[in-house]
Design an enzyme around this catalytic site. Structure first.
Site, PDB file in Angstrom:
ATOM      1  N   CYS A   1       0.901  -1.228  -0.085  1.00 37.44           N
ATOM      2  CA  CYS A   1       0.044  -0.018  -0.109  1.00 37.44           C
ATOM      3  C   CYS A   1       0.831   1.279   0.119  1.00 37.44           C
ATOM      4  CB  CYS A   1      -0.933  -0.120   1.241  1.00 37.44           C
ATOM      5  SG  CYS A   1      -2.216   1.217   1.245  1.00 37.44           S
ATOM      6  N   LEU A   2       0.550   2.116   0.950  1.00 33.31           N
ATOM      7  CA  LEU A   2       1.364   3.639   0.915  1.00 33.31           C
ATOM      8  C   LEU A   2       2.922   3.179   1.209  1.00 33.31           C
ATOM      9  CD1 LEU A   2      -0.469   5.856   3.022  1.00 33.31           C
ATOM     10  CD2 LEU A   2      -0.546   5.539   0.691  1.00 33.31           C
TER      11      LEU A   2
END
Length: 592
Positions: free
Chosen positions: A326-327
């Site tokens: 993800c991030l």
């Protein structure tokens, strides 16, 4: 300044702002009055900018008013939909004319097929269908406004869904009959308990059998490093020999890292260690107002790069397999591009799990990101020092409100059905905060301005480029991801030209990644793009890569093996420079 110098200065790429969020480069003596008022309003609206929503509605309405031909089309569609609905109601056993989206499970119970519930549900779906059409294909209306108005219309209609009311939902009626009304009493007790919990601002205790560090996040290991931003965990070996190259996992700071270390049977970390890998994982701290000035650059330099330095201390003279989720994958991509630019060759491979590098097609979360919205959130974070976990969770729940809000509320409060706890459910409730400065920079530089793939993201005053990354890439997207849509994740292929494997797996943002071998009804597709190959669009890729049954984890392990050297004896925990600071999962993961 001469003309050449002036032109050079104008054309220099924009770097991430260095000024703290609490400072204004053009100070105004009364600016903080405005910010305080906007911050107070933001708390009342859950962080949603009323200016952004009202401007989108006005934009849609004004464009529709000046399009009489489109209005006639919508009127004709309403008449046609009504005719279909009446025809369905008067012909028992006929096929329903309107279908719910695949992710909407509200009307799948067989009792919804009987009258009058079938007509009510079809009327609701017909209205949803009409609004879908009414908010799109309006001449002159921009896509962002159209999507936002459609989203708001859907939210309003979901409130009035027949599935939300006892007299119009056959499942509720059946439940009340079978329990002699006790379900409503049980539901009222659950509602009261939830209200008390919300009012007390105290998170609920972990359910029995789901204690962090004991039942979940329990893969054996040691915390070998800690700074203000993260703890680094080195996991204990489970095999006599290990791959020479260690694996460093960079999770997203919007979530606790143990989504990758749930129960032992579905823990990606535990499985990796069991396959003979030396695994290190970053565990981000849960920031408070004291960490308001942590920046995106801090997460790269004092996070990813500092963790990489420690891993190289423990396992010297070898390259490192890196994994970003993800991030965490986004910041890993930024770090890797910076390393490539600067000639740092310590990476063996890069794996990105449901991670975006381009944000032009970032899914429905873009509905919450525009200039007005970012400014609104920035004012709220300026006052708080962070973005609160409940404020983030609200946005994600709103994207799938029909399932994450209304269906849950109906089952819990009207049917008295207590949700069975799961390891992923416990993890999902264990949310984190986001430092004010970092989140403002992230929203503006990546979501709003898309600098990374636009060639305008600068580190240390110099632009970085993903195409400079030459180490092998393994990219994973998930079919039903509404946070990082797989076609957005796929676009990593557009901005890199090295050796790349792309995997598309069944499931959503979390469930598709936590897809262990033996998990029932799982499949994936995998493709290989050699370095320098021509680009293939995602639709063509999907058509030409057949499904494979099973877990993508095994494909990834094979790929890691191909890019690894000979097996060696496991390294000592912490090496010689980093003595143990305590047992995994450490202290930061316990922060509330």
């Amino acid at each position: 300044m001469n003309a050449v110098t002036d032109k050079t200065q104008r054309n220099r790429p924009m770097a991430i702002p260095a000024a703290p969020i609490n400072e204004n480069p053009n100070p105004h003596p009364h600016r903080n009055i405005d910010r305080t008022l906007r911050a107070g309003l933001a708390k009342l609206t859950g962080g949603i900018s009323p200016y952004a929503t009202s401007s989108s509605v006005a934009n849609w309405a004004l464009h529709l008013v000046r399009a009489p031909g489109r209005q006639m089309e919508l009127a004709e569609k309403a008449v046609a939909s009504s005719a279909k609905l009446w025809s369905y109601a008067l012909q028992p056993g006929s096929a329903p004319p309107f279908k719910a989206p695949d992710y909407d499970h509200r009307f799948r119970h067989p009792d919804w097929a009987s009258a009058p519930f079938n007509v009510w549900s079809q009327a609701f779906l017909a209205t949803l269908d009409w609004w879908e059409d009414a908010t799109h294909d309006i001449p002159g209306l921009d896509h962002h406004s159209a999507e936002r108005v459609h989203f708001m219309a859907r939210q309003a209609l979901d409130v009035a869904s027949p599935s939300n009311f006892p007299l119009t939902n056959p499942e509720i009626i059946a439940r009340l009959k079978s329990t002699n009304g006790q379900a409503l009493m049980d539901g009222a007790a659950m509602m009261f308990a939830d209200i008390v919990e919300i009012a007390s601002h105290e998170p609920p205790p972990a359910p029995e059998g789901f204690k962090v560090g004991h039942d979940i996040a329990c893969t054996p290991g040691k915390v070998i490093y800690r700074n203000e931003l993260f703890e680094l965990i080195q996991y204990a070996p489970q095999t006599e020999k290990v791959q020479a190259e260690p694996v460093l996992i960079v999770p997203a700071w919007i979530m606790k890292y143990y989504i990758l270390d749930l129960s032992p049977q579905n823990s990606l970390i535990n499985w990796l260690v069991g396959q003979g890998h030396t695994v290190f994982a970053i565990s981000w701290r849960n920031p408070t107002a004291e960490q308001a000035e942590l920046s995106l650059e801090d997460y790269r330099k004092r996070g990813v790069m500092e963790a990489l330095d420690v891993v190289c201390d423990v396992v010297p003279d070898t390259k490192v397999h890196t994994v970003g989720y993800c991030l965490g994958g986004t910041i890993l991509s930024i770090a890797a591009a910076t390393m490539a630019r600067d000639g740092d060759e310590r990476l063996a491979t890069i794996t990105l799990l449901a991670a975006q590098t381009d944000f032009t097609e970032a899914g429905e979360i873009l509905l919450f990101v525009d200039e007005s919205q970012v400014a609104f959130l920035s004012d709220m974070m300026w006052e708080q020092g962070y973005l609160d976990q409940s404020q983030m969770a609200g946005a994600f729940r709103a994207i799938r409100a029909e399932d994450l809000v209304w269906t849950r509320a109906v089952r819990r409060y009207l049917m008295g059905i207590e949700e069975m706890p799961t390891d992923m459910g416990v993890w999902n409730a264990d949310a984190t905060r986001m430092p004010a400065r970092m989140h403002a920079e992230y929203l503006r530089s990546l979501f709003l301005e898309n600098r990374l793939t636009a060639g305008r993201f600068a580190v240390d005053g110099r632009v970085i480029a993903l195409k400079d990354i030459k180490v092998p890439l393994f990219i994973v997207g998930t079919e039903s991801d509404h946070i990082a849509p797989w076609k957005s994740v796929y676009k990593t292929k557009l901005f890199t030209d090295g050796d790349l494997h792309f995997v598309l797996t069944k499931g959503g943002h979390n469930g598709g990644i936590v897809s262990e071998p033996g998990h029932a009804k799982r499949h994936y597709r995998i493709g290989h793009r050699p370095a320098g190959a021509r680009y293939m669009d995602p639709d063509h890729w999907l058509e030409t890569h057949p499904k494979k049954e099973g877990s993508w984890w095994t494909e990834w392990d094979k790929w890691l093996g191909i890019h690894s050297g000979a097996q060696v004896a496991p390294p000592k925990p912490g090496g010689t420079k980093h003595p143990s600071l305590g047992a995994a999962p450490g202290s930061y993961v316990m922060q509330r």
